[in-house]
Scaffold this motif. Structure first.
Motif, PDB file in Angstrom:
ATOM      1  N   VAL A  94       0.818  -1.227   0.000  1.00  0.00           N
ATOM      2  CA  VAL A  94       0.000   0.000   0.000  1.00  0.00           C
ATOM      3  C   VAL A  94       0.848   1.272   0.000  1.00  0.00           C
ATOM      4  O   VAL A  94       0.330   2.367  -0.209  1.00  0.00           O
ATOM      5  CB  VAL A  94      -1.016   0.055   1.176  1.00  0.00           C
ATOM      6  N   VAL A  95       2.155   1.146   0.226  1.00  0.00           N
ATOM      7  CA  VAL A  95       3.032   2.336   0.162  1.00  0.00           C
ATOM      8  C   VAL A  95       3.537   2.468  -1.275  1.00  0.00           C
ATOM      9  O   VAL A  95       4.214   1.588  -1.799  1.00  0.00           O
ATOM     10  CB  VAL A  95       4.218   2.225   1.147  1.00  0.00           C
ATOM     11  N   LYS A  96       3.189   3.579  -1.926  1.00  0.00           N
ATOM     12  CA  LYS A  96       3.531   3.761  -3.341  1.00  0.00           C
ATOM     13  C   LYS A  96       4.844   4.509  -3.528  1.00  0.00           C
ATOM     14  O   LYS A  96       5.420   4.519  -4.622  1.00  0.00           O
ATOM     15  CB  LYS A  96       2.400   4.535  -4.052  1.00  0.00           C
ATOM     16  N   ARG A 128       9.885   5.075  -5.697  1.00  0.00           N
ATOM     17  CA  ARG A 128      10.909   6.100  -5.442  1.00  0.00           C
ATOM     18  C   ARG A 128      10.940   6.467  -3.961  1.00  0.00           C
ATOM     19  O   ARG A 128       9.885   6.637  -3.337  1.00  0.00           O
ATOM     20  CB  ARG A 128      10.637   7.355  -6.264  1.00  0.00           C
ATOM     21  N   VAL A 129      12.164   6.583  -3.458  1.00  0.00           N
ATOM     22  CA  VAL A 129      12.389   7.101  -2.105  1.00  0.00           C
ATOM     23  C   VAL A 129      13.097   8.434  -2.315  1.00  0.00           C
ATOM     24  O   VAL A 129      14.143   8.488  -2.975  1.00  0.00           O
ATOM     25  CB  VAL A 129      13.291   6.149  -1.295  1.00  0.00           C
ATOM     26  N   ASP A 151       7.657  19.276  -4.426  1.00  0.00           N
ATOM     27  CA  ASP A 151       8.356  18.650  -5.565  1.00  0.00           C
ATOM     28  C   ASP A 151       8.632  17.176  -5.282  1.00  0.00           C
ATOM     29  O   ASP A 151       8.468  16.319  -6.157  1.00  0.00           O
ATOM     30  CB  ASP A 151       9.702  19.350  -5.825  1.00  0.00           C
ATOM     31  N   ALA A 152       9.087  16.902  -4.047  1.00  0.00           N
ATOM     32  CA  ALA A 152       9.415  15.516  -3.688  1.00  0.00           C
ATOM     33  C   ALA A 152       8.162  14.644  -3.726  1.00  0.00           C
ATOM     34  O   ALA A 152       8.181  13.529  -4.259  1.00  0.00           O
ATOM     35  CB  ALA A 152      10.051  15.476  -2.304  1.00  0.00           C
ATOM     36  N   LEU A 153       7.049  15.174  -3.199  1.00  0.00           N
ATOM     37  CA  LEU A 153       5.795  14.395  -3.182  1.00  0.00           C
ATOM     38  C   LEU A 153       5.276  14.155  -4.597  1.00  0.00           C
ATOM     39  O   LEU A 153       4.823  13.060  -4.932  1.00  0.00           O
ATOM     40  CB  LEU A 153       4.740  15.127  -2.348  1.00  0.00           C
ATOM     41  N   ARG A 154       5.384  15.191  -5.431  1.00  0.00           N
ATOM     42  CA  ARG A 154       4.917  15.034  -6.823  1.00  0.00           C
ATOM     43  C   ARG A 154       5.752  13.962  -7.525  1.00  0.00           C
ATOM     44  O   ARG A 154       5.238  13.115  -8.242  1.00  0.00           O
ATOM     45  CB  ARG A 154       5.038  16.361  -7.577  1.00  0.00           C
ATOM     46  N   ALA A 159       4.185   8.611 -12.366  1.00  0.00           N
ATOM     47  CA  ALA A 159       4.271   7.279 -12.974  1.00  0.00           C
ATOM     48  C   ALA A 159       5.731   6.857 -13.130  1.00  0.00           C
ATOM     49  O   ALA A 159       6.597   7.674 -13.458  1.00  0.00           O
ATOM     50  CB  ALA A 159       3.584   7.305 -14.335  1.00  0.00           C
ATOM     51  N   ILE A 160       5.995   5.584 -12.903  1.00  0.00           N
ATOM     52  CA  ILE A 160       7.360   5.095 -12.817  1.00  0.00           C
ATOM     53  C   ILE A 160       8.056   5.078 -14.181  1.00  0.00           C
ATOM     54  O   ILE A 160       9.281   5.087 -14.264  1.00  0.00           O
ATOM     55  CB  ILE A 160       7.383   3.711 -12.120  1.00  0.00           C
ATOM     56  N   ASP A 161       7.293   5.080 -15.279  1.00  0.00           N
ATOM     57  CA  ASP A 161       7.959   5.050 -16.588  1.00  0.00           C
ATOM     58  C   ASP A 161       8.692   6.361 -16.882  1.00  0.00           C
ATOM     59  O   ASP A 161       9.542   6.446 -17.757  1.00  0.00           O
ATOM     60  CB  ASP A 161       6.976   4.693 -17.720  1.00  0.00           C
TER      61      ASP A 161
END
Ligand code: SIN
Length: 358
Positions: A94-96, A128-129, A151-154, A159-161
């Protein structure tokens, strides 16, 4: 439920871990004297609350306070707790993504630590961390923390691609691999990454991205996180004009397990240190040689031949080399206990010999 944070949120979310720093700092007299302040005063929940209305729709945030310190006081125990929480979050469906608010003074050490212990996991879990911080306290006019956090949250929720899972950092509109952080200015808003290979976070630079992918392809296995009380003692010594043999000799009587020597220029050491350092190596103290210049690659046997117990740090700065040596000593100990004949140099090389992003 995570055993570290005890968080019971069951819907998909971004986890925001608070470590303190200037981003959570308060100035005593913000209008007249914004740089006279105390770090680590505001809770992470409040920091998130300040930017909540600008967070992209549908992105749920859950915050947890792991510490609220000035990062100059960061301890081995803090790193163990942070690394363990990040690993748990990466394994939790559940942690994205994870954002970490952190002081910038030692964000360099934490960046290297997280890459070396969680980098592969972040990549394989496609999450992403992102480390972030601020140069101005939260109540200063024009405070940079809210925009850095946003910025970090966005980026953590993009999307990971657009860019693979991994350990990154964001400051002043730019992103870099967290292992490339190095605070090189006392006050500039981009201080922790101004000399690091980086990209705009809004529009990822393809050349930087191909460098990231080359590093990730070479990073095969995360190193173990040392238990709170098992971090080997490693110190940094800086060679300088007028250096004395006694500075090194006093460590021979201690329980220190490793020394990182920040030499001058190409990583050369004062002649007065050669004999006591030879004694240190004969005693089994691991020695890593880097440069006090703050930039450039240190090569083996340059400017002089290295003794067999000494390893050149490649591009690792002294703070990063210290963490890498601690992790390498711990990993070698664990491997030896499991019957594998690996040395600290084998593990150190995995970190130090990664490709450089240009
Ligand atoms: C700290 O590292 O905690 C204080 C300095 C900063 O965050 O910029």
């Amino acid at each position: 439920m995570s055993s570290i944070t005890g968080i019971t949120e069951n819907s998909p979310h971004i986890l925001v871990l608070g470590m303190g720093g200037t981003i959570a700092g308060l100035a005593f007299n913000p209008e007249d004297s914004p740089l006279q302040y105390e770090a680590g005063q505001v809770g992470v929940e409040e920091l998130v609350g300040h930017i909540q209305s600008a967070v992209p729709e549908g992105v749920k945030l859950v915050s947890y306070q792991l510490a609220n310190i000035n990062s100059r006081n960061l301890t081995d125990a803090h790193l163990t707790a942070l690394g363990t929480a990040v690993r748990e979050a990466l394994l939790d469906a559940v942690v994205k993504g994870v954002v970490i608010t952190h002081g910038t003074d030692t964000i360099e050490e934490t960046g290297l630590f997280l890459q070396a212990t969680c980098g592969k996991l972040a990549q394989t879990q496609a999450k992403r961390v992102i480390l972030t911080g601020a140069m101005l306290p939260s109540n200063a006019p024009g405070a940079d923390g809210p925009s850095n956090l946003l910025d970090a949250l966005r980026w953590a929720s993009t999307a990971i691609d657009n860019c693979p899972g991994g350990i990154y950092a964001v400051m002043d509109g730019r992103g870099c691999m967290a292992m490339d952080l190095a605070k090189r200015h006392a006050t500039a808003l981009n201080a922790p990454l101004q000399n690091s290979p980086s990209s705009s976070v809004g529009l990822i630079n393809p050349s930087w991205l191909s460098g990231v992918k080359a590093v990730q392809a070479a990073w095969n296995e995360d190193l173990p996180i040392p238990q709170e009380n098992e971090w080997p003692w490693v110190e940094i010594l800086t060679s300088h004009a007028g250096a004395r043999a006694e500075t090194v000799a006093q460590w021979l009587k201690s329980d220190v397990r490793g020394l990182v020597v920040a030499g001058s220029g190409l990583g050369g050491l004062h002649d007065a240190w050669v004999e006591p350092l030879d004694k240190a190596m004969a005693q089994g103290i691991a020695l890593v040689r880097t440069t006090r210049t703050g930039a450039g690659r240190i090569l083996p046997n340059i400017p002089e031949a290295d003794a067999s117990g000494c390893r050149a740090a490649s591009a690792l700065t002294a703070p990063r080399a210290r963490i890498a040596l601690q992790l390498a000593l711990n990993a070698a100990k664990q491997a030896n206990l499991a019957g594998k004949p690996l040395t600290w140099q084998d593990f150190f090389a995995r970190i130090a010999d990664l490709p450089e992003i240009r």
